[in-house]
Scaffold this motif. Structure first.
Motif, PDB file in Angstrom:
ATOM      1  N   VAL A 147      57.053  46.989  42.656  1.00 22.03           N
ATOM      2  CA  VAL A 147      56.282  48.080  43.246  1.00 22.03           C
ATOM      3  C   VAL A 147      55.079  47.533  44.001  1.00 22.03           C
ATOM      4  N   THR A 148      54.822  48.130  45.168  1.00 21.94           N
ATOM      5  CA  THR A 148      53.635  47.831  45.968  1.00 21.94           C
ATOM      6  C   THR A 148      52.927  49.148  46.261  1.00 21.94           C
ATOM      7  N   ILE A 149      51.613  49.142  46.100  1.00 22.59           N
ATOM      8  CA  ILE A 149      50.801  50.298  46.466  1.00 22.59           C
ATOM      9  C   ILE A 149      50.020  49.899  47.714  1.00 22.59           C
ATOM     10  N   GLU A 150      50.211  50.654  48.803  1.00 18.88           N
ATOM     11  CA  GLU A 150      49.510  50.392  50.064  1.00 18.88           C
ATOM     12  C   GLU A 150      48.583  51.564  50.376  1.00 18.88           C
ATOM     13  N   VAL A 151      47.317  51.258  50.641  1.00 14.18           N
ATOM     14  CA  VAL A 151      46.343  52.268  51.032  1.00 14.18           C
ATOM     15  C   VAL A 151      45.930  51.964  52.465  1.00 14.18           C
ATOM     16  N   GLU A 152      46.131  52.918  53.357  1.00 14.58           N
ATOM     17  CA  GLU A 152      45.713  52.792  54.762  1.00 14.58           C
ATOM     18  C   GLU A 152      44.596  53.797  55.014  1.00 14.58           C
ATOM     19  N   MET A 153      43.392  53.289  55.286  1.00 16.11           N
ATOM     20  CA  MET A 153      42.230  54.152  55.503  1.00 16.11           C
ATOM     21  C   MET A 153      42.005  54.372  56.990  1.00 16.11           C
ATOM     22  N   ASP A 154      41.424  55.539  57.301  1.00 10.41           N
ATOM     23  CA  ASP A 154      41.098  55.891  58.670  1.00 10.41           C
ATOM     24  C   ASP A 154      39.733  56.573  58.659  1.00 10.41           C
ATOM     25  N   GLY A 155      39.178  56.802  59.819  1.00  8.87           N
ATOM     26  CA  GLY A 155      37.860  57.412  59.911  1.00  8.87           C
ATOM     27  C   GLY A 155      36.783  56.357  59.757  1.00  8.87           C
ATOM     28  N   SER A 156      35.595  56.788  59.388  1.00  9.33           N
ATOM     29  CA  SER A 156      34.445  55.873  59.243  1.00  9.33           C
ATOM     30  C   SER A 156      34.452  55.243  57.854  1.00  9.33           C
ATOM     31  N   TYR A 157      35.515  54.518  57.526  1.00 16.20           N
ATOM     32  CA  TYR A 157      35.693  53.962  56.180  1.00 16.20           C
ATOM     33  C   TYR A 157      34.620  52.946  55.813  1.00 16.20           C
ATOM     34  N   THR A 158      33.996  52.276  56.790  1.00 13.90           N
ATOM     35  CA  THR A 158      32.962  51.284  56.479  1.00 13.90           C
ATOM     36  C   THR A 158      31.670  51.926  55.981  1.00 13.90           C
ATOM     37  N   ASP A 159      31.558  53.246  56.080  1.00 13.22           N
ATOM     38  CA  ASP A 159      30.381  53.964  55.585  1.00 13.22           C
ATOM     39  C   ASP A 159      30.557  54.433  54.140  1.00 13.22           C
ATOM     40  N   TYR A 160      31.618  53.993  53.488  1.00 14.22           N
ATOM     41  CA  TYR A 160      31.941  54.461  52.141  1.00 14.22           C
ATOM     42  C   TYR A 160      32.031  53.311  51.144  1.00 14.22           C
ATOM     43  N   LEU A 161      31.790  53.651  49.881  1.00 15.60           N
ATOM     44  CA  LEU A 161      32.103  52.764  48.762  1.00 15.60           C
ATOM     45  C   LEU A 161      33.455  53.233  48.233  1.00 15.60           C
ATOM     46  N   VAL A 162      34.433  52.345  48.248  1.00 14.23           N
ATOM     47  CA  VAL A 162      35.794  52.674  47.852  1.00 14.23           C
ATOM     48  C   VAL A 162      36.065  52.094  46.468  1.00 14.23           C
ATOM     49  N   THR A 163      36.711  52.895  45.625  1.00 10.08           N
ATOM     50  CA  THR A 163      37.145  52.440  44.305  1.00 10.08           C
ATOM     51  C   THR A 163      38.650  52.657  44.204  1.00 10.08           C
ATOM     52  N   PHE A 164      39.350  51.583  43.848  1.00 13.12           N
ATOM     53  CA  PHE A 164      40.807  51.621  43.695  1.00 13.12           C
ATOM     54  C   PHE A 164      41.134  51.007  42.343  1.00 13.12           C
ATOM     55  N   SER A 165      41.867  51.752  41.537  1.00 12.87           N
ATOM     56  CA  SER A 165      42.193  51.299  40.191  1.00 12.87           C
ATOM     57  C   SER A 165      43.691  51.458  39.948  1.00 12.87           C
ATOM     58  N   VAL A 166      44.296  50.446  39.351  1.00  8.46           N
ATOM     59  CA  VAL A 166      45.705  50.484  38.968  1.00  8.46           C
ATOM     60  C   VAL A 166      45.754  50.367  37.445  1.00  8.46           C
ATOM     61  N   HIS A 167      46.496  51.278  36.831  1.00  6.81           N
ATOM     62  CA  HIS A 167      46.608  51.246  35.373  1.00  6.81           C
ATOM     63  C   HIS A 167      48.032  51.596  34.962  1.00  6.81           C
ATOM     64  N   SER A 168      48.337  51.302  33.753  1.00  3.52           N
ATOM     65  CA  SER A 168      49.612  51.677  33.139  1.00  3.52           C
ATOM     66  C   SER A 168      50.834  51.129  33.861  1.00  3.52           C
ATOM     67  N   MET A 169      50.756  49.947  34.414  1.00  4.18           N
ATOM     68  CA  MET A 169      51.957  49.309  34.972  1.00  4.18           C
ATOM     69  C   MET A 169      52.775  48.809  33.793  1.00  4.18           C
ATOM     70  N   LEU A 170      53.939  49.432  33.582  1.00 10.04           N
ATOM     71  CA  LEU A 170      54.733  49.124  32.397  1.00 10.04           C
ATOM     72  C   LEU A 170      56.153  48.711  32.744  1.00 10.04           C
ATOM     73  N   SER A 171      56.667  47.780  31.961  1.00  9.28           N
ATOM     74  CA  SER A 171      58.076  47.401  32.054  1.00  9.28           C
ATOM     75  C   SER A 171      58.637  47.424  30.643  1.00  9.28           C
ATOM     76  N   GLY A 172      59.955  47.440  30.535  1.00 13.90           N
ATOM     77  CA  GLY A 172      60.593  47.430  29.225  1.00 13.90           C
ATOM     78  C   GLY A 172      60.145  48.587  28.367  1.00 13.90           C
ATOM     79  N   SER A 173      59.897  48.320  27.105  1.00 15.90           N
ATOM     80  CA  SER A 173      59.507  49.387  26.182  1.00 15.90           C
ATOM     81  C   SER A 173      58.004  49.453  26.002  1.00 15.90           C
ATOM     82  N   SER A 174      57.235  49.138  26.993  1.00 15.86           N
ATOM     83  CA  SER A 174      55.771  49.243  27.030  1.00 15.86           C
ATOM     84  C   SER A 174      55.101  47.884  27.192  1.00 15.86           C
TER      85      SER A 174
END
Length: 164
Positions: A33-60
């Motif tokens: 799996v790949t997560i791609e975020v493409e931002m537009d607008g005045s993105y340099t004027d923002y503080l961005v937070t990106f979090s990935v959790h619960s990536m699971l394989s098998g039985s946990s």
């Protein structure tokens, strides 16, 4: 004796239908799996937070996400026992990409952006983002995010996905 044979036949028939495979849990589908975020607008004027959790394989089994883009950044907060990886930064490029380090069957992510404050001019556009979740290189799900203008609080995009 004939009645006993009929009862035996009925009992076997009922037993065979009650043991059908409908109640079995389906086999988990695991993909890279790949997560791609493409931002537009005045993105340099923002503080961005990106979090990935619960990536699971098998039985946990926890799977570590790899932060591919921006290349010069590392996860700013890692909680390994909670399987949570977060990066907060002021973006200079419009793309964030994270990849599972092994095939997975489920994941969760959060994306948010908060305006840094200060004056804006007529060319200012609030940050918008398209988040694509790719499974084995093919878009599996797509989400849209709209940040609020200066002085307002954005609602985070928070999603949990199970591959099937």
């Amino acid at each position: 004796m004939r009645n006993l044979n009929y009862l035996f036949l009925i009992a076997i028939t009922i037993f065979s239908f009650s043991c059908s495979s409908e109640n079995e849990t389906p086999k988990l589908v695991e993909k890279s799996v790949t997560i791609e975020v493409e931002m537009d607008g005045s993105y340099t004027d923002y503080l961005v937070t990106f979090s990935v959790h619960s990536m699971l394989s098998g039985s946990s089994t926890f799977v570590t996400p790899v932060l591919d883009q921006p290349t010069e950044l590392n996860w700013t907060q890692v909680i390994e026992h909670g399987n949570t990886y977060t990066v907060s930064f002021e973006p200079e490029v419009p793309t964030i990409t994270a990849t599972s380090s092994a095939p997975i069957h489920s994941l969760g992510f959060v994306f948010n952006a908060v305006h840094l404050g200060g004056e804006t001019d007529h060319s200012f556009q609030p940050l918008s983002a398209t988040v694509n979740v790719l499974a084995d290189g093919v878009v599996y799900r797509q989400f849209e995010f709209e940040a609020m203008p200066p002085g307002e609080v954005s609602v985070p995009l928070a999603e949990e996905i199970t591959l099937n």
